[in-house]
Design a protein around this motif. Structure first.
Motif, PDB file in Angstrom:
ATOM      1  N   ARG A   1       0.842  -1.191   0.000  1.00  0.00           N
ATOM      2  CA  ARG A   1       0.000   0.000   0.000  1.00  0.00           C
ATOM      3  C   ARG A   1       0.881   1.246   0.000  1.00  0.00           C
ATOM      4  NH1 ARG A   1      -5.351  -0.596   2.194  1.00  0.00           N
ATOM      5  NH2 ARG A   1      -5.917  -2.800   2.142  1.00  0.00           N
ATOM      6  N   LEU A   2       0.413   2.290  -0.641  1.00  0.00           N
ATOM      7  CA  LEU A   2       1.099   3.579  -0.638  1.00  0.00           C
ATOM      8  C   LEU A   2       0.181   4.578   0.038  1.00  0.00           C
ATOM      9  CD1 LEU A   2       3.561   5.238  -1.591  1.00  0.00           C
ATOM     10  CD2 LEU A   2       2.307   5.679  -3.723  1.00  0.00           C
ATOM     11  N   HIS A   3       0.706   5.293   1.014  1.00  0.00           N
ATOM     12  CA  HIS A   3      -0.116   6.205   1.822  1.00  0.00           C
ATOM     13  C   HIS A   3      -1.249   5.437   2.502  1.00  0.00           C
ATOM     14  CE1 HIS A   3       2.032   9.284  -0.348  1.00  0.00           C
ATOM     15  NE2 HIS A   3       1.442   8.971  -1.493  1.00  0.00           N
ATOM     16  N   GLY A   4      -1.031   4.127   2.700  1.00  0.00           N
ATOM     17  CA  GLY A   4      -2.040   3.311   3.361  1.00  0.00           C
ATOM     18  C   GLY A   4      -3.170   2.865   2.460  1.00  0.00           C
ATOM     19  N   VAL A   5      -3.049   3.090   1.129  1.00  0.00           N
ATOM     20  CA  VAL A   5      -4.155   2.751   0.231  1.00  0.00           C
ATOM     21  C   VAL A   5      -3.652   1.940  -0.962  1.00  0.00           C
ATOM     22  CG1 VAL A   5      -5.552   4.748   0.856  1.00  0.00           C
ATOM     23  CG2 VAL A   5      -3.898   4.939  -1.022  1.00  0.00           C
ATOM     24  N   LYS A   6      -4.568   1.180  -1.521  1.00  0.00           N
ATOM     25  CA  LYS A   6      -4.325   0.435  -2.753  1.00  0.00           C
ATOM     26  C   LYS A   6      -5.677   0.198  -3.422  1.00  0.00           C
ATOM     27  CE  LYS A   6      -2.684  -3.868  -2.632  1.00  0.00           C
ATOM     28  NZ  LYS A   6      -1.743  -5.013  -2.538  1.00  0.00           N
ATOM     29  N   PRO A   7      -5.930   0.881  -4.553  1.00  0.00           N
ATOM     30  CA  PRO A   7      -5.016   1.580  -5.448  1.00  0.00           C
ATOM     31  C   PRO A   7      -4.584   2.953  -4.931  1.00  0.00           C
ATOM     32  CG  PRO A   7      -7.263   1.865  -6.205  1.00  0.00           C
ATOM     33  CD  PRO A   7      -7.335   0.900  -5.056  1.00  0.00           C
ATOM     34  N   ALA A   8      -3.403   3.375  -5.373  1.00  0.00           N
ATOM     35  CA  ALA A   8      -2.864   4.685  -5.026  1.00  0.00           C
ATOM     36  C   ALA A   8      -2.911   5.595  -6.245  1.00  0.00           C
ATOM     37  CB  ALA A   8      -1.441   4.560  -4.506  1.00  0.00           C
ATOM     38  N   ILE A   9      -3.423   6.796  -6.047  1.00  0.00           N
ATOM     39  CA  ILE A   9      -3.513   7.786  -7.121  1.00  0.00           C
ATOM     40  C   ILE A   9      -2.128   8.152  -7.634  1.00  0.00           C
ATOM     41  CG2 ILE A   9      -4.311  10.113  -7.703  1.00  0.00           C
ATOM     42  CD1 ILE A   9      -6.292   9.795  -5.282  1.00  0.00           C
ATOM     43  N   ASP A  10      -1.177   8.310  -6.719  1.00  0.00           N
ATOM     44  CA  ASP A  10       0.182   8.713  -7.094  1.00  0.00           C
ATOM     45  C   ASP A  10       0.771   7.812  -8.176  1.00  0.00           C
ATOM     46  OD1 ASP A  10       0.813  11.046  -5.762  1.00  0.00           O
ATOM     47  OD2 ASP A  10       1.492  10.028  -3.945  1.00  0.00           O
ATOM     48  N   LEU A  11       0.627   6.513  -8.027  1.00  0.00           N
ATOM     49  CA  LEU A  11       1.246   5.579  -8.962  1.00  0.00           C
ATOM     50  C   LEU A  11       0.620   5.685 -10.349  1.00  0.00           C
ATOM     51  CD1 LEU A  11       1.734   2.415  -6.726  1.00  0.00           C
ATOM     52  CD2 LEU A  11       3.384   4.196  -7.301  1.00  0.00           C
ATOM     53  N   THR A  12      -0.693   5.828 -10.418  1.00  0.00           N
ATOM     54  CA  THR A  12      -1.347   5.942 -11.721  1.00  0.00           C
ATOM     55  C   THR A  12      -0.959   7.245 -12.410  1.00  0.00           C
ATOM     56  OG1 THR A  12      -3.233   4.674 -10.872  1.00  0.00           O
ATOM     57  CG2 THR A  12      -3.557   5.877 -12.926  1.00  0.00           C
ATOM     58  N   MET A  13      -0.991   8.349 -11.675  1.00  0.00           N
ATOM     59  CA  MET A  13      -0.640   9.638 -12.281  1.00  0.00           C
ATOM     60  C   MET A  13       0.817   9.673 -12.721  1.00  0.00           C
ATOM     61  SD  MET A  13      -2.650  12.539 -10.066  1.00  0.00           S
ATOM     62  CE  MET A  13      -4.427  12.714 -10.152  1.00  0.00           C
ATOM     63  N   ALA A  14       1.711   9.153 -11.882  1.00  0.00           N
ATOM     64  CA  ALA A  14       3.139   9.179 -12.218  1.00  0.00           C
ATOM     65  C   ALA A  14       3.428   8.327 -13.454  1.00  0.00           C
ATOM     66  CB  ALA A  14       3.972   8.700 -11.038  1.00  0.00           C
TER      67      ALA A  14
ATOM     68  N   ASP B   1      -2.327  11.398  -0.898  1.00  0.00           N
ATOM     69  CA  ASP B   1      -2.227  10.615  -2.124  1.00  0.00           C
ATOM     70  C   ASP B   1      -2.603  11.493  -3.318  1.00  0.00           C
ATOM     71  OD1 ASP B   1      -1.810   8.458  -3.794  1.00  0.00           O
ATOM     72  OD2 ASP B   1      -3.819   7.638  -3.515  1.00  0.00           O
ATOM     73  N   GLY B   2      -1.827  11.411  -4.384  1.00  0.00           N
ATOM     74  CA  GLY B   2      -2.064  12.213  -5.570  1.00  0.00           C
ATOM     75  C   GLY B   2      -1.192  13.445  -5.673  1.00  0.00           C
ATOM     76  N   VAL B   3      -0.622  13.868  -4.548  1.00  0.00           N
ATOM     77  CA  VAL B   3       0.207  15.083  -4.560  1.00  0.00           C
ATOM     78  C   VAL B   3       1.446  14.883  -5.426  1.00  0.00           C
ATOM     79  CG1 VAL B   3       1.553  16.684  -3.144  1.00  0.00           C
ATOM     80  CG2 VAL B   3      -0.644  15.803  -2.294  1.00  0.00           C
ATOM     81  N   ASP B   4       2.182  13.812  -5.177  1.00  0.00           N
ATOM     82  CA  ASP B   4       3.389  13.560  -5.958  1.00  0.00           C
ATOM     83  C   ASP B   4       3.058  13.240  -7.416  1.00  0.00           C
ATOM     84  OD1 ASP B   4       4.885  13.966  -3.678  1.00  0.00           O
ATOM     85  OD2 ASP B   4       4.988  11.834  -3.161  1.00  0.00           O
ATOM     86  N   GLY B   5       1.953  12.543  -7.644  1.00  0.00           N
ATOM     87  CA  GLY B   5       1.545  12.234  -9.008  1.00  0.00           C
ATOM     88  C   GLY B   5       1.215  13.488  -9.792  1.00  0.00           C
ATOM     89  N   MET B   6       0.557  14.443  -9.134  1.00  0.00           N
ATOM     90  CA  MET B   6       0.264  15.719  -9.794  1.00  0.00           C
ATOM     91  C   MET B   6       1.559  16.441 -10.140  1.00  0.00           C
ATOM     92  SD  MET B   6      -3.137  16.469  -9.980  1.00  0.00           S
ATOM     93  CE  MET B   6      -3.769  18.037  -9.445  1.00  0.00           C
ATOM     94  N   GLY B   7       2.532  16.376  -9.224  1.00  0.00           N
ATOM     95  CA  GLY B   7       3.815  17.007  -9.491  1.00  0.00           C
ATOM     96  C   GLY B   7       4.500  16.399 -10.699  1.00  0.00           C
ATOM     97  N   ALA B   8       4.435  15.072 -10.807  1.00  0.00           N
ATOM     98  CA  ALA B   8       5.047  14.397 -11.947  1.00  0.00           C
ATOM     99  C   ALA B   8       4.361  14.795 -13.250  1.00  0.00           C
ATOM    100  CB  ALA B   8       4.972  12.878 -11.759  1.00  0.00           C
ATOM    101  N   ALA B   9       3.031  14.897 -13.219  1.00  0.00           N
ATOM    102  CA  ALA B   9       2.292  15.290 -14.419  1.00  0.00           C
ATOM    103  C   ALA B   9       2.632  16.719 -14.831  1.00  0.00           C
ATOM    104  CB  ALA B   9       0.787  15.152 -14.171  1.00  0.00           C
ATOM    105  N   LYS B  10       2.737  17.596 -13.873  1.00  0.00           N
ATOM    106  CA  LYS B  10       3.056  19.000 -14.178  1.00  0.00           C
ATOM    107  C   LYS B  10       4.457  19.109 -14.772  1.00  0.00           C
ATOM    108  CE  LYS B  10       2.988  23.597 -12.067  1.00  0.00           C
ATOM    109  NZ  LYS B  10       1.994  24.166 -13.012  1.00  0.00           N
ATOM    110  N   ARG B  11       5.412  18.392 -14.206  1.00  0.00           N
ATOM    111  CA  ARG B  11       6.785  18.432 -14.735  1.00  0.00           C
ATOM    112  C   ARG B  11       6.863  17.853 -16.145  1.00  0.00           C
ATOM    113  NH1 ARG B  11       7.718  16.898  -9.398  1.00  0.00           N
ATOM    114  NH2 ARG B  11       7.904  14.692  -9.981  1.00  0.00           N
TER     115      ARG B  11
END
Length: 359
Positions: A268-281, A302-312
């Protein structure tokens, strides 16, 4: 919240004395104060009115008045966040979603009576969900429904008709949500015009056994072909997939206008599965066409790092605003991290998705 000494105050509703005792013990061991119990829906409404708790855990099947009827009565008489306790079976998924439609803020699978190695995880999820539900802004749903509607305009001749033209080939949207998210996700997908030809991935924090029914609901309420994601499948324009509960969803190839999806086990990432971060990244790394990521209501980061990856990666990022978010947790953290291009009320998000992709 009506907290005392910083504790979350809960009322536990279940027709099983054993289950009420178990839930009380699990909650109180983690500092949640159970101020009262009720054995049916009628007693639940009276108990909530008397004790004014921060949150109610509600069973579904009960005598005299079931959980859905009790939720309706509580929302009408003494609005209080309600967390539904659903048996872990697909046949209970539809009635659980019905409870969400009638005002419940979230649900969690009911703990089993036996002591197993899974009990610590079950306990953690229950306590986290209770605390998240207690923090929900109940007025957000009303404000969400009165924000600008997402229904696309009717096609006519001239400029309006051109606004319904397809988005560029390979346009992809990734939507992430947690507590308070199912109804917002439904509204967002319902507002996406099929003519836009998007490829949509949805990550809603939800246990296994419920995401397939959630996908069915989205399929019936949007113009997109929606289903629960399968490992190795490819999706193209006009298709949407929901990450299955208990699996991480990633994109590992984008070829000939189609995304190849993979389901991963892992921790689990951030205690969850599925994790938004992994899909967005993974989308940020793999998608070759225009990409928009959307982060909706929910507790945590969850999703914060994935949003960062998408923006970059050059994608556009959109977050739901505080005014319409049941819990302004994930969107707020993404905004504070500088990863968000637009902050919008729920009702404006679908239009913004299409606009940004067409630009």
């Amino acid at each position: 919240m009506n907290t005392r000494n910083g504790e979350t105050r809960a009322v536990v509703v279940d027709d099983s004395r054993f289950m009420r005792t178990l839930i009380r013990r699990l909650l109180e061991e983690e500092g949640v104060e159970v101020v009262a119990e009720a054995a049916d829906g009628v007693a639940a409404v009276e108990t909530v009115a008397e004790h004014a708790p921060d949150v109610v855990t509600m069973d579904i099947e009960m005598p005299r008045q079931n959980g859905i009827e009790a939720v309706e009565a509580i929302m009408a008489d003494c609005p209080t966040p309600v967390l539904m306790l659903s048996a872990h079976a697909e046949e209970n998924a539809d009635v659980t979603f019905e409870a969400l439609d009638h005002g419940a803020v979230d649900f969690v699978t009911k703990p089993g009576g036996e002591v197993t190695s899974e009990m610590p995880r079950v306990k953690r999820e229950l306590v986290e969900k209770v605390r998240a539900a207690a923090a929900v802004d109940l007025d957000a749903r009303r404000r969400q429904s009165t924000s600008t509607p997402t229904t696309p305009p009717v096609a006519t001749a001239g400029p309006v008709a051109r606004s319904r033209a397809p988005c560029p080939d390979g346009s992809t949207v990734v939507v992430g949500a947690s507590t308070g998210g199912p109804n917002v996700v439904e509204d967002v997908l319902a507002g996406l015009p099929p003519e836009a030809g998007l490829r949509v991935l949805v990550v809603q924090h939800m246990p296994a056994g419920f995401t397939s029914r959630f996908a069915n609901r989205l399929d019936g309420r949007s113009g997109y072909e929606v289903a629960e994601a399968r490992d190795g499948e490819r999706i193209g324009a006009g298709q949407a997939r929901v990450a299955p509960g208990g699996s991480h969803l990633v994109v590992d190839d984008d070829r000939s206008g189609q995304l190849r999806l993979r389901l991963r086990d892992g921790d689990r990432l951030h205690g969850v599965k599925p994790a938004i971060d992994l899909t967005m990244a993974s989308a940020a790394e793999t998608v070759s066409g225009p990409l928009t990521t959307v982060l909706l209501t929910g507790m945590g980061r969850d999703g914060v790092d994935g949003m960062g990856a998408a923006k970059r990666a050059g994608g556009t990022t959109i977050a739901q605003d505080e005014h319409t978010s049941a819990i302004f947790g994930m969107p707020k953290r993404a905004i504070e991290a500088g990863h968000v291009d637009e902050v919008l009320p729920a009702g404006e998000i679908a239009t913004a998705i299409v606009t940004t992709l067409r630009q």
